[in-house]
Design a protein around this motif. Structure first.
Motif, short mmCIF file in Angstrom:
data_model
loop_
_atom_site.label_atom_id
_atom_site.label_comp_id
_atom_site.label_asym_id
_atom_site.label_seq_id
_atom_site.Cartn_x
_atom_site.Cartn_y
_atom_site.Cartn_z
N ALA A 147 0.83 -1.21 0.00
CA ALA A 147 0.00 0.00 0.00
C ALA A 147 0.86 1.25 0.00
O ALA A 147 0.53 2.24 -0.67
CB ALA A 147 -0.93 -0.01 1.21
N SER A 148 1.96 1.22 0.72
CA SER A 148 2.87 2.36 0.75
C SER A 148 3.48 2.60 -0.63
O SER A 148 3.56 3.74 -1.09
CB SER A 148 3.98 2.10 1.78
N LEU A 149 3.89 1.54 -1.30
CA LEU A 149 4.47 1.66 -2.63
C LEU A 149 3.45 2.10 -3.66
O LEU A 149 3.79 2.69 -4.68
CB LEU A 149 5.12 0.35 -3.05
N LEU A 150 2.16 1.81 -3.41
CA LEU A 150 1.09 2.23 -4.31
C LEU A 150 0.57 3.63 -4.00
O LEU A 150 -0.35 4.11 -4.66
CB LEU A 150 -0.09 1.25 -4.21
N ASP A 151 1.12 4.25 -2.97
CA ASP A 151 0.68 5.58 -2.54
C ASP A 151 -0.78 5.60 -2.11
O ASP A 151 -1.48 6.60 -2.32
CB ASP A 151 0.92 6.62 -3.63
N MET A 152 -1.26 4.51 -1.50
CA MET A 152 -2.60 4.53 -0.92
C MET A 152 -2.59 5.48 0.26
O MET A 152 -1.57 5.66 0.93
CB MET A 152 -3.01 3.12 -0.42
N LYS A 153 -3.72 6.08 0.54
CA LYS A 153 -3.81 7.00 1.68
C LYS A 153 -3.64 6.21 2.98
O LYS A 153 -4.06 5.06 3.09
CB LYS A 153 -5.15 7.71 1.66
N SER A 154 -3.04 6.86 3.96
CA SER A 154 -2.72 6.17 5.21
C SER A 154 -3.96 5.67 5.93
O SER A 154 -3.99 4.54 6.42
CB SER A 154 -1.90 7.07 6.14
N ARG A 155 -5.00 6.47 5.99
CA ARG A 155 -6.23 6.05 6.68
C ARG A 155 -6.86 4.85 5.99
O ARG A 155 -7.28 3.88 6.63
CB ARG A 155 -7.22 7.21 6.73
N GLN A 156 -6.89 4.87 4.66
CA GLN A 156 -7.46 3.77 3.89
C GLN A 156 -6.61 2.50 4.08
O GLN A 156 -7.15 1.41 4.25
CB GLN A 156 -7.51 4.15 2.41
N THR A 157 -5.31 2.66 4.11
CA THR A 157 -4.42 1.52 4.31
C THR A 157 -4.63 0.89 5.68
O THR A 157 -4.80 -0.33 5.79
CB THR A 157 -2.95 1.97 4.16
N VAL A 158 -4.61 1.70 6.71
CA VAL A 158 -4.75 1.18 8.07
C VAL A 158 -6.10 0.49 8.25
O VAL A 158 -6.17 -0.60 8.82
CB VAL A 158 -4.54 2.29 9.12
#
Length: 172
Positions: free
Chosen positions: A131-142
């Motif tokens: 998710a970090s490498l895909l630049d997903m938003k932090s809230r959405q990732t968590v």
């Protein structure tokens, strides 16, 4: 008994093992400590094992999300770790782009399933890094990883307590 829950918490923070290893260990240790079989555990013990495993599994998530990519980018130009850092960056980016193309707007759900289905290498660590490498938003990732961790905990608890084996015996 508190030491058992601490062990579960610590095991669930280990990459690749995570709660997929912590829950069966917790069930076995609590059962052994109480002198019971896995099927005889109380709901209270199962809930405590799951809570400690899920919290322990989620502790590294923000650190991975915010720092792992930076470390890999920094390390990619270093002499001894450059090759492995580049490998993870390239592999993660390619895999993430494939997943994003296939999932489209369903990336949240794809990450949830990736983390939630307890297969080797598909836990919170790997999902968060992707998710970090895909630049997903932090809230959405968590949130997606948390839902996946909950699903993985449920499946591992059912497996550790022998529910799948019992269903197989009934329907076989």
């Amino acid at each position: 008994m508190a030491k058992i829950f601490l062990v579960v918490f610590l095991i669930s923070m280990v990459p690749l093992v995570e709660l997929r290893g912590a829950i069966p260990v917790g069930v076995a240790l609590v059962s052994s400590f109480l002198g019971l079989g896995e099927a005889a555990l109380s709901v209270k013990h199962v809930v405590l094992i799951n809570l400690f495993a899920m919290v322990g599994n989620m502790v590294p998530v923000p650190f991975i999300y915010f720092f792992a990519r930076k470390f890999l980018e920094w390390g990619s130009s270093r002499k001894y770790i450059g090759k492995i850092c580049n490998f993870f960056l390239v592999k993660g980016k390619k895999g993430g782009e494939k997943l994003e193309q296939k999932a489209g707007r369903g990336l949240f759900f794809a990450l949830f399933l990736f983390v939630g289905i307890p297969l080797p290498g598909t836990g919170a660590w790997t999902g968060t890094l992707a998710a970090s490498l895909l630049d997903m938003k932090s809230r959405q990732t968590v949130l997606s990883v948390l839902c996946g961790v909950f699903l993985a905990a449920l499946l591992m608890t059912l497996a550790s307590c022998g529910v799948f084996g019992a269903l197989g015996a009934v329907f076989a």
